[in-house]
Design an enzyme around this catalytic site. Structure first.
Site, PDB file in Angstrom:
ATOM      1  NE  ARG A 110       1.006  -4.043  11.704  1.00 23.31           N
ATOM      2  CZ  ARG A 110       1.825  -3.406  10.863  1.00 23.31           C
ATOM      3  NH1 ARG A 110       3.138  -3.503  11.009  1.00 23.31           N
ATOM      4  NH2 ARG A 110       1.328  -2.666   9.895  1.00 23.31           N
ATOM      5  NE  ARG A 151       9.014  -2.031   6.280  1.00 18.68           N
ATOM      6  CZ  ARG A 151       7.712  -1.824   6.447  1.00 18.68           C
ATOM      7  NH1 ARG A 151       6.959  -1.445   5.427  1.00 18.68           N
ATOM      8  NH2 ARG A 151       7.152  -2.007   7.632  1.00 18.68           N
ATOM      9  NE  ARG A 207       9.191   1.900   9.561  1.00 21.26           N
ATOM     10  CZ  ARG A 207       8.271   2.089   8.623  1.00 21.26           C
ATOM     11  NH1 ARG A 207       7.306   1.207   8.453  1.00 21.26           N
ATOM     12  NH2 ARG A 207       8.303   3.154   7.849  1.00 21.26           N
ATOM     13  NE  ARG A 236      -4.827  -0.425   9.675  1.00 24.45           N
ATOM     14  CZ  ARG A 236      -3.651  -0.601  10.248  1.00 24.45           C
ATOM     15  NH1 ARG A 236      -3.606  -0.965  11.513  1.00 24.45           N
ATOM     16  NH2 ARG A 236      -2.535  -0.417   9.580  1.00 24.45           N
ATOM     17  CE  LYS A 291      -2.349  -0.440   3.790  1.00 24.67           C
ATOM     18  NZ  LYS A 291      -1.524  -1.517   4.334  1.00 24.67           N
TER      19      LYS A 291
END
Length: 216
Positions: A172, A128, A161, A94, A18
């Site tokens: 999640r 990532r 992160r 959401r 996204k």
């Protein structure tokens, strides 16, 4: 071309792409990219009571409540709307409750559901890495830097992160699937929803989305 205040909602699990899609679309159509994740992180850095509360929630992979989410995003949304600016919402709404809140302020012109397989999405996030200086994004599985853990652009170290770990992302993703199924039904009934298969990456997805936008 699309109208100046065109409004897009991007729905998709963590790792669906996204954020990257939003960046490409904002450049092409001169829209504002509004990411709840970025907004939450900005609030967290202020170390206010709300920031501390958000930090604890995000660290566990849980979803932020509707009340907190709506209150956090409302100011930025109203600023865009009052300036007649078009925008892409990434990570919001959401839940149907959040969608109702959004509808009370501004109706989206288009809702894009970005579909991706669970394990692929998790690898995209766990792998990532970010440049600590320029913000460039890499992935140890799909887009490696020329030198391990070093940015190609400026030689700075790459970071991960804290919430980009398998346990948090798995939770999640599962929460997303559970909660967002109702939101998909909500927007499907409005006849504004388009479902996009994102398993083949951004290069395959972007032309399809552009075609949808420009035929609207």
């Amino acid at each position: 071309m699309i109208k100046k205040d065109y409004r897009i909602v991007l729905l998709g699990a963590p790792g669906s792409g996204k954020g990257t899609l939003a960046q490409e679309l904002t450049k092409r159509y001169n829209l504002k990219h509004l990411s709840t994740g970025d907004i939450f992180r900005k609030v967290i850095t202020k170390n206010s009571p709300l920031g501390q509360q958000l930090k604890n929630i995000v660290a566990t992979g849980a979803l932020v409540s509707d009340d907190i989410t709506n209150a956090t995003i409302k100011t930025e949304l109203l600023e865009l709307i009052n300036n007649h600016a078009g925008f892409i919402l990434d990570g919001y709404p959401r839940t149907p409750t959040q969608a109702d809140f959004l509808a009370s302020i501004a109706q989206p012109d288009l809702v894009l559901l970005i579909d991706v397989d669970r394990e692929l999405a998790i690898k995209r996030i766990v792998g990532r890495r970010l440049c600590s200086k320029c913000g460039a994004i890499y992935n140890i599985y799909f887009k490696k830097p020329k030198v391990d853990n070093i940015c190609d652009n400026d030689g700075e170290f790459l970071i991960q992160r804290k919430d980009d770990n398998y346990e948090t992302i798995s939770k999640r993703f599962d929460l997303y699937q559970e909660v967002t199924s109702k939101l998909v039904e909500y927007y499907h009934n409005s006849k504004k929803l388009y479902r996009i298969d994102a398993n083949n990456g951004i290069d395959a997805v972007l032309p399809e989305i552009i075609k949808i936008i420009e035929q609207e």
